[in-house]
Design a protein around this motif. Structure first.
Motif, PDB file in Angstrom:
ATOM      1  N   GLU A 126     -27.744 -10.734  56.697  1.00  0.00           N
ATOM      2  CA  GLU A 126     -26.828  -9.600  56.546  1.00  0.00           C
ATOM      3  C   GLU A 126     -25.955  -9.766  55.303  1.00  0.00           C
ATOM      4  OE1 GLU A 126     -23.286  -7.275  59.045  1.00  0.00           O
ATOM      5  OE2 GLU A 126     -24.447  -8.881  59.993  1.00  0.00           O
ATOM      6  N   ARG A 127     -25.417 -10.967  55.107  1.00  0.00           N
ATOM      7  CA  ARG A 127     -24.581 -11.210  53.934  1.00  0.00           C
ATOM      8  C   ARG A 127     -25.421 -11.142  52.653  1.00  0.00           C
ATOM      9  NH1 ARG A 127     -19.526 -13.915  53.169  1.00  0.00           N
ATOM     10  NH2 ARG A 127     -19.466 -14.251  55.428  1.00  0.00           N
ATOM     11  N   ARG A 129     -28.068  -9.331  52.116  1.00  0.00           N
ATOM     12  CA  ARG A 129     -28.346  -7.927  51.800  1.00  0.00           C
ATOM     13  C   ARG A 129     -27.127  -7.262  51.160  1.00  0.00           C
ATOM     14  NH1 ARG A 129     -29.815  -6.696  56.301  1.00  0.00           N
ATOM     15  NH2 ARG A 129     -27.922  -5.687  57.154  1.00  0.00           N
ATOM     16  N   ALA A 130     -25.935  -7.564  51.692  1.00  0.00           N
ATOM     17  CA  ALA A 130     -24.715  -6.981  51.131  1.00  0.00           C
ATOM     18  C   ALA A 130     -24.516  -7.419  49.680  1.00  0.00           C
ATOM     19  CB  ALA A 130     -23.507  -7.377  51.983  1.00  0.00           C
ATOM     20  N   ILE A 131     -24.843  -8.680  49.399  1.00  0.00           N
ATOM     21  CA  ILE A 131     -24.683  -9.179  48.023  1.00  0.00           C
ATOM     22  C   ILE A 131     -25.709  -8.540  47.100  1.00  0.00           C
ATOM     23  CG2 ILE A 131     -24.857 -11.217  46.557  1.00  0.00           C
ATOM     24  CD1 ILE A 131     -23.836 -12.856  48.965  1.00  0.00           C
ATOM     25  N   GLU A 133     -27.262  -5.790  47.249  1.00  0.00           N
ATOM     26  CA  GLU A 133     -27.077  -4.351  47.037  1.00  0.00           C
ATOM     27  C   GLU A 133     -25.778  -4.024  46.314  1.00  0.00           C
ATOM     28  OE1 GLU A 133     -27.385  -2.647  50.894  1.00  0.00           O
ATOM     29  OE2 GLU A 133     -29.568  -2.954  51.061  1.00  0.00           O
ATOM     30  N   ASN A 134     -24.950  -5.017  46.089  1.00  0.00           N
ATOM     31  CA  ASN A 134     -23.657  -4.773  45.462  1.00  0.00           C
ATOM     32  C   ASN A 134     -23.840  -4.468  43.976  1.00  0.00           C
ATOM     33  OD1 ASN A 134     -21.169  -6.040  43.889  1.00  0.00           O
ATOM     34  ND2 ASN A 134     -20.455  -5.367  45.894  1.00  0.00           N
ATOM     35  N   ASP A 237     -16.041  -2.808  43.922  1.00  0.00           N
ATOM     36  CA  ASP A 237     -17.336  -3.506  43.955  1.00  0.00           C
ATOM     37  C   ASP A 237     -17.161  -5.001  43.699  1.00  0.00           C
ATOM     38  OD1 ASP A 237     -18.645  -1.128  44.433  1.00  0.00           O
ATOM     39  OD2 ASP A 237     -19.119  -0.769  42.318  1.00  0.00           O
ATOM     40  N   THR A 240     -15.667  -6.616  46.830  1.00  0.00           N
ATOM     41  CA  THR A 240     -16.678  -6.753  47.888  1.00  0.00           C
ATOM     42  C   THR A 240     -17.641  -7.895  47.571  1.00  0.00           C
ATOM     43  OG1 THR A 240     -16.553  -4.368  48.291  1.00  0.00           O
ATOM     44  CG2 THR A 240     -18.479  -5.533  49.161  1.00  0.00           C
ATOM     45  N   ALA A 244     -18.197 -11.441  49.734  1.00  0.00           N
ATOM     46  CA  ALA A 244     -19.499 -11.849  50.262  1.00  0.00           C
ATOM     47  C   ALA A 244     -19.942 -13.197  49.707  1.00  0.00           C
ATOM     48  CB  ALA A 244     -20.542 -10.781  49.942  1.00  0.00           C
TER      49      ALA A 244
END
Length: 462
Positions: A126-127, A129-131, A133-134, A237, A240, A244
């Motif tokens: 999950e982390r 994916r967040a990174i 896509e940032n 951005d 965030t 992450a």
């Protein structure tokens, strides 16, 4: 540093200029199973990629299991090895000769993919994916200053940890400065430890509205300017991304430090690559000094594209004078005497001493054209006009060749002066000369020729 520089060297005969430096003998370095990493470094455009590839071919054909890591956007390494394309995965090169299980693999660093692999390996799904896509991460991984050099270090560490190859040859990035490869881990560490990053990490740790309030207070002196220049979405951005990546920052620094120590280890050999030009050798001198300061093992200097001549006895001055004499129809220096353009061979022979052998100036003197044998057809006999025209053509051609030789000797003299300056500054550095090739290298056969010249000592070919 002297001990490291002499690892693959043997003493050269005492002479002037470059011959004072020890000769770099590369075959013992390639054959030594204790040598696990060779780093080819230097300024851009000096032939690092070709040198790395040639060493890889030679080592593989001498029984080593080799992987060559290049960071060359021109993709010349893939073309020379007969591979359609290189990517972030090592690919086996076909056509390697030799026995003893030698193999050659090659790869080209994909900077963003390497960064993505680090994120995927050190963060939960999950982390990660967040990174990935940032937007700020996407910009950072694709073009942040120093990212390419840092990812080259990361990939080197990964390859060494796999222990699949007993020799890794690294072609360092074509950076503006040859020092960027060594500086990248420290620069990234400074970025991660910087006040700006710490300021952005604080709200994430506080959380919620209180965190945003803290951010607004902490950045009160800069948000006005940054907001206008970059926009509020960019700052969001970045925040965030930092939130992450917080747990991964320590891992970046730890791996960078580990790879840096690996470069200092006895199993690593640095080769500084340069051409006999002032700027390239000045950059090489800086790198030699930096390697010594960082206690890194320098094997020596590879001097690429060295020009030579098989007629070095004929100086540039004599060649130019002979060319001018030919153009003007005057006498031409010929060893210890002079030979006129006109007159009979018997007259010249009676007054002129025998010319020195192998003296190209002798070629500048036109030779009498032999008379045509009498035939039954007088119309087929060579006329005097045709003979004169032939003499003129021969003189012009000879004069042109003499001028080319004079220019070659001028280049040789300039290269020698440049090399001598480097040697005077670093007499302990072993040097291998690679004679210039007439054409670009585009296949394995060409890489073998380069490998032969890399290990041929210091006798440049014409």
């Amino acid at each position: 540093m002297t001990e490291k520089a002499g690892a693959g060297a043997e003493a050269a005969p005492a002479a002037d200029g470059l011959d004072h430096a020890p000769v770099l003998d590369l075959d013992p370095i390639l054959d030594d199973r204790g040598t696990r990493i060779i780093v080819c470094c230097g300024a851009g455009g000096v032939g690092k990629t070709t040198t790395a590839a040639a060493l890889g071919v030679r080592a593989a054909e001498r029984g080593r299991r080799v992987v060559v890591l290049t960071i060359d956007p021109a993709r010349r390494l893939a073309q020379s090895m007969g591979i359609d394309s290189l990517d972030n995965t090592p690919r086996k090169v076909d056509g390697i000769k030799g026995s003893d299980g030698g193999e050659l693999h090659a790869m080209m660093l994909d900077m963003k993919r390497t960064f993505d692999e680090i994120v995927e390996a050190h963060a939960d799904p999950e982390r990660a994916r967040a990174i990935l896509e940032n937007p700020f991460y996407q910009s950072l991984s694709a073009g942040f200053a120093g990212t390419q050099e840092y990812m080259a270090m990361e990939k080197l560490g990964q390859l060494r940890a796999r222990d699949e190859w007993d020799l890794i040859i690294v072609d360092t990035p074509p950076s503006r400065s040859a020092l960027d490869f060594l500086d990248a881990p420290k620069r990234l560490g400074s970025f991660l430890d910087g006040k700006f990053i710490k300021l952005l990490m604080a709200p994430a740790k506080v959380g919620g509205r209180a965190g945003m309030k803290f951010l607004n207070v902490g950045m009160s002196m800069m948000t006005g300017t940054l907001g206008k220049l970059l926009g509020g979405q960019f700052l969001k951005d970045v925040q965030t991304f930092v939130a992450a990546m917080d747990t991964m920052f320590g891992g970046f620094r730890a791996r960078a430090d580990a790879t840096y120590r690996l470069l200092q280890a006895p199993g690593t050999a640095f080769l500084v690559v340069a051409t006999p030009e002032r700027d390239a050798l000045r950059e090489a001198a800086y790198f030699v000094e930096r390697l010594a300061a960082e206690d890194m093992p320098l094997a020596g200097l590879v001097l690429n594209r060295v020009h030579g001549s098989g007629a070095s006895r004929l100086s540039a001055e004599r060649a130019r004078a002979a060319a001018e004499n030919l153009d003007e129809g005057r006498i031409v220096d010929q060893g210890g005497g002079k030979a006129r353009l006109g007159g009979s061979p018997a007259t010249n022979a009676a007054h002129e001493p025998e010319p020195e052998p192998n003296d190209l100036a002798t070629a500048a003197a036109p030779h009498p054209v032999p008379e045509a044998a009498p035939t039954a057809e007088p119309a087929q006999e060579t006329s005097a006009q045709e003979t004169d025209a032939l003499d003129v053509d021969v003189r012009h051609l000879t004069a042109g060749l003499l001028r080319l030789h004079a220019e070659r000797m001028r280049v040789l003299a300039r290269e020698q002066r440049t090399r001598d300056r480097f040697t005077a500054l670093h007499p302990e550095v072993a040097v291998a000369e690679v004679a210039a090739l007439p054409d670009d290298v585009h296949d394995l056969a060409g890489l073998r020729v380069i490998g032969d010249r890399l290990t041929a000592g210091r006798t440049p070919l014409a």
